[in-house]
Write an enzyme that holds these catalytic residues in place. Sequence first.
Site, PDB file in Angstrom:
ATOM      1  N   HIS A 140       0.835  -1.205   0.000  1.00  0.00           N
ATOM      2  CA  HIS A 140       0.000   0.000   0.000  1.00  0.00           C
ATOM      3  C   HIS A 140       0.873   1.260   0.000  1.00  0.00           C
ATOM      4  CE1 HIS A 140      -3.864   1.923   1.897  1.00  0.00           C
ATOM      5  NE2 HIS A 140      -3.845   2.012   0.577  1.00  0.00           N
ATOM      6  N   ASP A 144      -5.651   4.366   3.945  1.00  0.00           N
ATOM      7  CA  ASP A 144      -7.075   4.522   3.629  1.00  0.00           C
ATOM      8  C   ASP A 144      -7.813   5.054   4.844  1.00  0.00           C
ATOM      9  OD1 ASP A 144      -6.522   3.441   1.170  1.00  0.00           O
ATOM     10  OD2 ASP A 144      -7.243   1.414   1.681  1.00  0.00           O
ATOM     11  N   HIS A 219     -13.872   4.559   0.265  1.00  0.00           N
ATOM     12  CA  HIS A 219     -12.935   5.085   1.274  1.00  0.00           C
ATOM     13  C   HIS A 219     -12.107   6.169   0.602  1.00  0.00           C
ATOM     14  CE1 HIS A 219     -10.318   2.060  -0.782  1.00  0.00           C
ATOM     15  NE2 HIS A 219      -9.363   2.926  -0.501  1.00  0.00           N
ATOM     16  N   HIS A 221      -8.311   7.168  -0.273  1.00  0.00           N
ATOM     17  CA  HIS A 221      -6.898   6.780  -0.303  1.00  0.00           C
ATOM     18  C   HIS A 221      -6.090   8.073  -0.238  1.00  0.00           C
ATOM     19  CE1 HIS A 221      -3.281   4.494  -1.515  1.00  0.00           C
ATOM     20  NE2 HIS A 221      -2.982   5.591  -2.206  1.00  0.00           N
TER      21      HIS A 221
END
Length: 247
Positions: A140, A144, A219, A221
């Site tokens: 990642h 998030d 969500h 990011h």
Amino acid sequence: MAFVCATGKHRKPGRVKRTTVHAAGVAALTTTGVIGTLAASPALAAENTAEQTGLTPVLAATDDLAEHIDAQATAQQRIAEHEAAEKAAAARAKEAREARARAAREAERKRLNTFVAPIAHSYVSTGYKVGSSLWSSGSHTGIDFHAATGTPVHAVGVGTVVSTGWGGAYGNEIVIRMADGMYTQYGHLSSIGVTVGQRVAAGQQIALSGATGNVTGPHLHFEARTGPDYGSDVDPVAYLRNHGVNV
Ligand SMILES: [Zn+2]
């Protein structure tokens, strides 16, 4: 030139004495030939004779001079007082200007150092560098924030929008160059509310969150980057915490 007053002669001269002084003045003028006929006046001549002690004209002149000196001293005193008042006013004005400049600098420093979370009253649902097959890099590149579609997204600090639009896996995204030279990125947006070149303030709403791009659910990011592009990411939690944001 000595200004000596004879005993008992300190009083202001009377009319006759003044006339005498004038006569003396006129007499002096006669040497220039301007008013020659006045000196020949019998009355004036008589007065002149009566006062030919030689003291009176000097005393009269001395008193006049004293008055003149008094007036001059008063005037100088007034000028000095005026100058002192002007100096004090200038000092006060300078102090006020400096105080305003200090306040402006402090406000600007505060403005540039104020940071907020991109989503209010939320939390980090997926951390930085978490591994998943969902991301092309294998881990990642941001964090998030839990957010339902349509939640207001805020610029985390003062900056300038450098790009907006479709970002592939990021869906609709915004990239902002921050005042400290770093970049922040906001992805998966359902709506973009700013344009390239626009300056934004900390906490200013720039978009609505969503589920565009490569997602399993809505969500926000969020990335912190050293440059505007993918791959220059740094730990966004550390970045926000370094700026006083509680995440
Ligand atoms: Zn993410």
